[in-house]
Design a protein around this motif. Sequence first.
Motif: not given
Length: 72
Positions: A55, A58-59, A62
């Motif tokens: 997570r 991915a954060r 992004s």
Amino acid sequence: MDDRLSKAEIRKDTVQEIVGAGASTVGEVTSIITTAVRDVANAIGGLATDLFEIRDGARRASQHLDDQPDDR
């Protein structure tokens, strides 16, 4: 002197051996279950750690993508 055991003493010894064997078996099974529960908890904890790391990755990806100028 007569060294033979009475029927009552033979029964007592038999019951004592049965109870001892049962207690040993219960102890072994309890140890197996305790180890299994600990191993499952550790596996779930490892999965949770992996999910948090995924997570966060991915954060960051992004956010990095959002910081890039749009060249289209």
